[in-house]
Every structure is written in C-alpha cells, then in structure tokens.
Enzyme design. Structure first.
Site, short mmCIF file in Angstrom:
data_model
loop_
_atom_site.label_atom_id
_atom_site.label_comp_id
_atom_site.label_asym_id
_atom_site.label_seq_id
_atom_site.Cartn_x
_atom_site.Cartn_y
_atom_site.Cartn_z
N GLU A 31 -23.75 -7.79 -57.46
CA GLU A 31 -22.97 -8.19 -58.67
C GLU A 31 -21.66 -7.39 -58.75
O GLU A 31 -21.20 -7.02 -59.82
CB GLU A 31 -23.82 -8.08 -59.93
CG GLU A 31 -25.02 -9.03 -59.82
CD GLU A 31 -25.59 -9.53 -61.11
OE1 GLU A 31 -24.89 -9.47 -62.14
OE2 GLU A 31 -26.73 -10.01 -61.08
N GLY A 32 -21.07 -7.17 -57.57
CA GLY A 32 -19.81 -6.44 -57.47
C GLY A 32 -20.08 -5.00 -57.07
O GLY A 32 -20.74 -4.27 -57.81
N GLY A 46 -41.05 17.95 -50.16
CA GLY A 46 -41.62 17.08 -49.12
C GLY A 46 -42.39 15.91 -49.71
O GLY A 46 -42.36 14.80 -49.17
N ARG A 83 -23.29 -7.92 -64.98
CA ARG A 83 -23.10 -6.49 -64.66
C ARG A 83 -23.74 -5.59 -65.72
O ARG A 83 -24.16 -4.48 -65.41
CB ARG A 83 -21.60 -6.21 -64.48
CG ARG A 83 -21.12 -6.81 -63.17
CD ARG A 83 -19.62 -6.91 -62.99
NE ARG A 83 -19.34 -7.59 -61.72
CZ ARG A 83 -18.17 -8.12 -61.38
NH1 ARG A 83 -17.16 -8.06 -62.22
NH2 ARG A 83 -18.02 -8.70 -60.21
N GLY A 91 -17.94 -11.95 -49.82
CA GLY A 91 -18.78 -11.04 -50.59
C GLY A 91 -17.93 -10.50 -51.72
O GLY A 91 -17.79 -11.15 -52.77
N PRO A 119 -21.15 -15.63 -46.03
CA PRO A 119 -20.97 -14.68 -44.93
C PRO A 119 -19.58 -14.02 -44.95
O PRO A 119 -19.46 -12.85 -44.63
CB PRO A 119 -21.16 -15.54 -43.68
CG PRO A 119 -22.08 -16.64 -44.12
CD PRO A 119 -21.73 -16.90 -45.56
#
Ligand code: CAA
Length: 380
Positions: A363-364, A340, A243, A131, A128
């Site tokens: 992943e960053g 549309g 990454r 990150g 939490p």
C-alpha cells in the site's frame, strides 16, 4: 484533537480482542508455518461485522467510523497480521472504494455481500512493472459495445485466489497516461481470468498473495467504477484510507512485540534477577511503549480526520510511515530482549518481525509515503 474513545469504540476493542485471543490465536502459528488461508476465521470476522465496518447498514455493513476500524484492525493484527491484511483489503480498499464511488446497482450486487462478509474482495493495481510507479499500467481494457475486453497481468494481489470480486485498474486510453486508466469490478470465474504463481513469503504467510492473469476477459461496461479515466484517482483516493488500515496493522504487530517483551522480561532471570530489573531492558521497554503510543496517535488522527470529512492523505501517509517503522523496530527489540529464544519459533516474536516488514512495503513503500508527505508539505 480529541481521541477519547466512546462506548462503541470500547466495545469494538473488547470484541476484537476476545475474538483474536479465543479464536484466531488457536491456529495462527500453524497457518503461518503451513501457509494456510484462515477461511473459518475470516467467515467469523464477517459474522461479527468486521469485514465491512465502515459501510452503511443499508449496504450490509456495520455503519461504524474509521476509528472503530483502526481499533479492530490493531486488535486482530496484534494476534495475527495475516488476518489483519485480509480484513484490511476487504474493508478499506474494496468496500470503501465501492461504497464511495460505486453505482447503486454495483452496491447492491457487489458491496452488500462483501460488507456482510459473505464474499471477499481484492484490489489489483500493482503489475510486474507498476509497483511504486503505479501510473505505468500495462493491463489494457478495450471497449467493445456493452463490455470491455481485459488483457494483462496483476502482481502481489492480496486475497488473489480467494477473492470473489477484484477491483482491477486498467488502461482504457494509453495515450492519456494516468488519465487513461479506468477501474473495473471483475468476478472470479469470468472466462479468461486465471491465476499465476502463489507467492511464498517471508511473513503474513497465511494470507493469499498471487498474480492475476487476464486473457480476453469480457467485463460488462456496468462493472466500470466511475467514468473512463477515473481509475487512477480512484486507486489513489482509496489507498489513502487503506494506508490508515496498514498503519493500524503495524500498530498491532508493534503492540504484540511489546506485550511479549513485558511478559518475558518479568519471567526470565539473569544475574539472579528478572531481566525486567535491568536498566538495559527497562530502557528498551520504555522506548517501545513511547514510540507505539506516538504511532497510535498518528493513526487515530488520520482516522478522525477521515471521519470528519477533512483531507487526510498526508496524515495517513505519516501514520503508515511511522507505524510501520515502529513495528519493525519493536519486533527487532523484542527479539533482542528474548535473546536466542527470540530467534526460534518457540516464541512468537520472530513471526512479528517477519510480519512487520511488509508494512513498510505494501500500500505504498515508506519511500512513496515520504513522496506523498513532502508533496503535501510543499503544496501547503
Ligand atoms: N488523490 C487524488 N488524486 C491523486 C492522488 C490522490 N491521493 N494522488 C495522485 N493523484 C492524481 C494526481 O493529481 C494526478 O492527476 P492530475 O494529472 O489531474 O493532477 C494523477 O493522479 C497522477 O499523479 P502523479 O502525477 O502524482 O503521479 P506520479 O507518478 O508522480 O506519482 C504516486 C504518484 C504517489 C507515486 C503513486 O504512483 C503511488 O502512490 N504509488 C504507490 C502505489 C501503491 O501504493 N501501491 C499499492 C498497491 S495496493 C496494495 O498494496 C494492496 C494490498 O494488496 C495490500
């Protein structure tokens, strides 16, 4: 740098493309709508050898190079980015981490079934309050004789409830900051290991994202990866390869956006002609194709450097930064070309946009990639 694909690479592309088109595409829209995990599809990806692509054959993998992995990731994500991320986490975070840094015993017990696709893995770094600021770990592991007692919460964990094994980063000595973080293998079903709420997401909705709760979970010392205090470096070095996988996932979404735009612009008529005859559309297609090719080259470059055993962290960050930006841009342009129709579920391009956005976050984030790149430039 030579990106000529060999016969194996071409075969991987063909196999992945065929499987994605014939099997994954059948269920991807419904799974996206209803948030259904692709259990059968992932099982079949395992049987094809796509869940442990870079793991040596002796540990149940396919023994392929990173370029093969990038090619397969692009093809799978081109049809379904949810399958892409599940495959990516298992391959480039969990299997890679265990293969590179695990003990022989850990490899036999955990890597083998993961690489064979018989078990699924997850990677738990985020919390939490940790990150982007990943060193700020609050999950704690206290040693007690032959095991650690694990307490804490992990957030945003891909494959969270479906994973059989989770690589968990935790503080073993908070006084040492990032050097006090260690990595552990935690098994599903260990007493005290439960799940928080399942996230309801904008995109990659058929993948499973949850928080993990650890309350006095007893983890054997034998399940620690590397020495005490190695966990943060382990996470960072593993994420470098991860990454590349996310760059390839982004590439797949971008390519799907271009494919859909080409097809639609040839069919759709306006002003008495297919819209593909209008320069406004042609220029969009030209820009999309050029940028996708540039993203592909950056991603291949990072993979080739990794395979050559050279430093690749900066190139992996560049590939992810650029490919994720191009995925979002290509999906937006695809919607614009569809007008549309692009904004409604009848066509797939609205899903491409929803799926693309996460590649700029996990992943960053793109901001973290810029930190990694600029630090490497200034160090050079
Ligand atoms: N390789 C080896 N060591 C590394 C490293 C790397 N790539 N990056 C950092 N380190 C080392 C540093 O050298 C440093 O060690 P020393 O003190 O011995 O020099 C230590 O780790 C701490 O690093 P920093 O001082 O650079 O730490 P920082 O707080 O300034 O910044 C950061 C680090 C780059 C911002 C890092 O926190 C980061 O990458 N954050 C993003 C985290 C992330 O990508 N999370 C993704 C979650 S996983 C996920 O999304 C998977 C999924 O489910 C899809």
């Amino acid at each position: 740098m030579n990106f000529e694909l060999n016969e194996t690479h071409k075969m991987i592309r063909e196999t992945a493309r065929q499987f994605a088109t014939d099997i994954i595409s059948k269920s991807c829209d419904e799974r996206d709508e209803k948030e259904i995990f692709p259990t059968d599809e992932i099982k079949q990806l395992g049987e094809l050898g796509f869940m442990g692509m870079m793991v040596p054959e002796q540990y149940g993998g396919a023994g392929l190079d990173s370029l093969s992995y990038v090619i397969a990731m692009e093809e799978i994500s081109r049809v379904d980015a949810s399958c892409g991320v599940i495959m990516s986490v298992n391959n480039s975070l969990v299997c890679y981490g265990l293969n590179k840094y695990g003990t022989e015993e850990q490899k036999q017990k955990y890597l083998l079934p993961l690489a064979q696709g018989k078990k699924l893995g997850a990677f738990a770094l985020s919390e939490p309050e940790a990150g982007s600021d990943a060193t700020n770990q609050h999950t704690i592991a206290v040693k007690d004789d032959d095991h650690y007692v694990l307490n804490g919460i992990k957030n945003w964990i891909t494959n969270g409830t479906t994973a059989d094994y989770v690589l968990v980063m935790a503080q073993t000595d908070p006084s040492k900051g990032s050097k006090g973080i260690s990595a552990f293998i935690v098994e599903k079903g260990m007493p005290g290991f439960t799940y928080g709420k399942k996230e309801r997401k904008l995109g990659i909705r058929s993948s499973d994202t949850v928080s993990l709760l650890f309350e006095n979970v007893k983890v054997p010392v034998a399940n620690r990866i590397g020495d005490e205090g190695f966990g943060f470096k382990f996470a960072m070095m593993t994420l470098e390869g991860g990454r590349i996988g996310i760059a390839a996932q982004a590439l797949g979404i971008a390519q799907a956006s271009l494919d859909a735009s080409l097809e639609y612009s040839k069919q759709r008529k306006a002003f008495d002609q297919p819209i593909a005859h209008l320069q406004a559309i042609q220029f969009k297609l030209a820009d999309m194709a050029t940028e996708i090719e540039a993203a592909r080259m950056l991603t291949y470059q990072a993979a080739v450097l990794k395979d050559a055993g050279q430093p690749f962290g900066k190139q992996a960050a560049m590939a992810k930064l650029f490919a994720s930006k191009i995925a979002v841009k290509s999906a937006l342009e695809a919607i614009q070309i569809h007008g549309g129709y692009g904004y409604v579920r009848e066509y797939k391009v609205e899903r491409y946009l929803r799926d693309a956005k996460i590649t700029e976050i996990y992943e960053g984030t793109s901001e973290i990639q810029r930190i990694v790149i600029s630090r490497a430039l200034l160090k050079d």
